[in-house]
Design a protein around this motif. Structure first.
Motif, PDB file in Angstrom:
ATOM      1  N   ILE A 180     -22.225 -59.193  43.589  1.00 50.94           N
ATOM      2  CA  ILE A 180     -23.600 -59.467  43.303  1.00 50.94           C
ATOM      3  C   ILE A 180     -24.903 -58.042  43.701  1.00 50.94           C
ATOM      4  O   ILE A 180     -25.725 -58.152  42.796  1.00 50.94           O
ATOM      5  CB  ILE A 180     -23.559 -60.157  43.865  1.00 50.94           C
ATOM      6  N   THR A 183     -24.963 -56.036  40.685  1.00 48.07           N
ATOM      7  CA  THR A 183     -24.920 -56.443  39.173  1.00 48.07           C
ATOM      8  C   THR A 183     -26.517 -56.707  39.239  1.00 48.07           C
ATOM      9  O   THR A 183     -26.966 -57.287  38.140  1.00 48.07           O
ATOM     10  CB  THR A 183     -24.425 -57.213  38.997  1.00 48.07           C
ATOM     11  N   ALA A 191     -23.660 -63.172  38.902  1.00 49.91           N
ATOM     12  CA  ALA A 191     -22.780 -61.954  38.856  1.00 49.91           C
ATOM     13  C   ALA A 191     -22.116 -61.950  37.466  1.00 49.91           C
ATOM     14  O   ALA A 191     -21.700 -60.526  36.915  1.00 49.91           O
ATOM     15  CB  ALA A 191     -22.518 -61.257  40.251  1.00 49.91           C
TER      16      ALA A 191
END
Length: 201
Positions: A180, A183, A191
């Protein structure tokens, strides 16, 4: 004659490609498969000069099949032909040994030229995709982060993912948290979306 294998799961698209390529004086489609796991056995059987592979195939992705062909049938040149022109897919295709990467909405004469070019030793890449891949950069996810994030794509809980991948709940949460963060999102759904859009999964 340039001998070509086509791997495409949509029957109409596969048939159309075969018909159009067979109209070329120097190209012959000698095999067609609709599953990724059929690519290597068929290539070993018919020994094509060039394999045209879709990415998203049942059984095995075209990218994984490309890597197998490089190892088991190195004389066969691979051109990825896909609907999904994602920079991450392009990078992964090149790492797997593909010699070409084209999107399906291009002209068929461009595909025929690409087949001839890769057989002559050239690399053929859709120019817009090449620029996009350079701007996005490489895949920031580790193999394990990719695996866990992909498993989270269907909405599975951390506990479900842990059982499926034989990991502890806390390890799964750590991988998800890391993915997470990498990204630039704030939850696993976003994500997964970003990772898929970039071709990282």
């Amino acid at each position: 004659m340039i001998r070509v294998l086509i791997a495409e799961d949509q029957a109409m698209m596969r048939g159309a490609l075969a018909v159009l390529l067979n109209l070329e004086e120097d190209i012959e489609v000698i095999a067609e498969v609709d599953h990724g796991d059929a690519i290597l056995p068929e290539a070993l059987r018919v020994e094509p000069d060039v394999a045209l592979l879709d990415i998203e195939l049942p059984g095995m992705s075209g990218l994984d099949a490309c890597a197998l062909l490089r190892e088991k049938s190195p004389a066969c040149k691979v051109v990825i032909v896909t609907t999904f022109g994602r920079p991450g897919y392009l990078r992964r295709a090149m790492e797997a040994g593909a010699r070409g990467f084209l999107v399906k909405d291009g002209p068929v004469d461009g595909l025929a030229r690409a087949i001839r070019a890769v057989l002559a030793g050239d690399m053929v890449i859709d120019p817009e995709l090449a620029a996009g891949a350079l701007s996005v950069g490489g895949n920031p996810l580790t193999d394990r982060e990719r695996e866990v994030l992909a498993a989270a794509g269907d909405g599975s809980s951390a506990a479900d993912i842990a059982r499926r991948l034989h990991l502890s709940d806390s390890t799964v949460r750590n991988y998800l948290s890391s993915a997470i963060g990498k990204t630039g999102t704030n939850n696993r759904i976003k994500a997964v979306h970003i990772a898929r859009e970039n071709g990282w999964l």
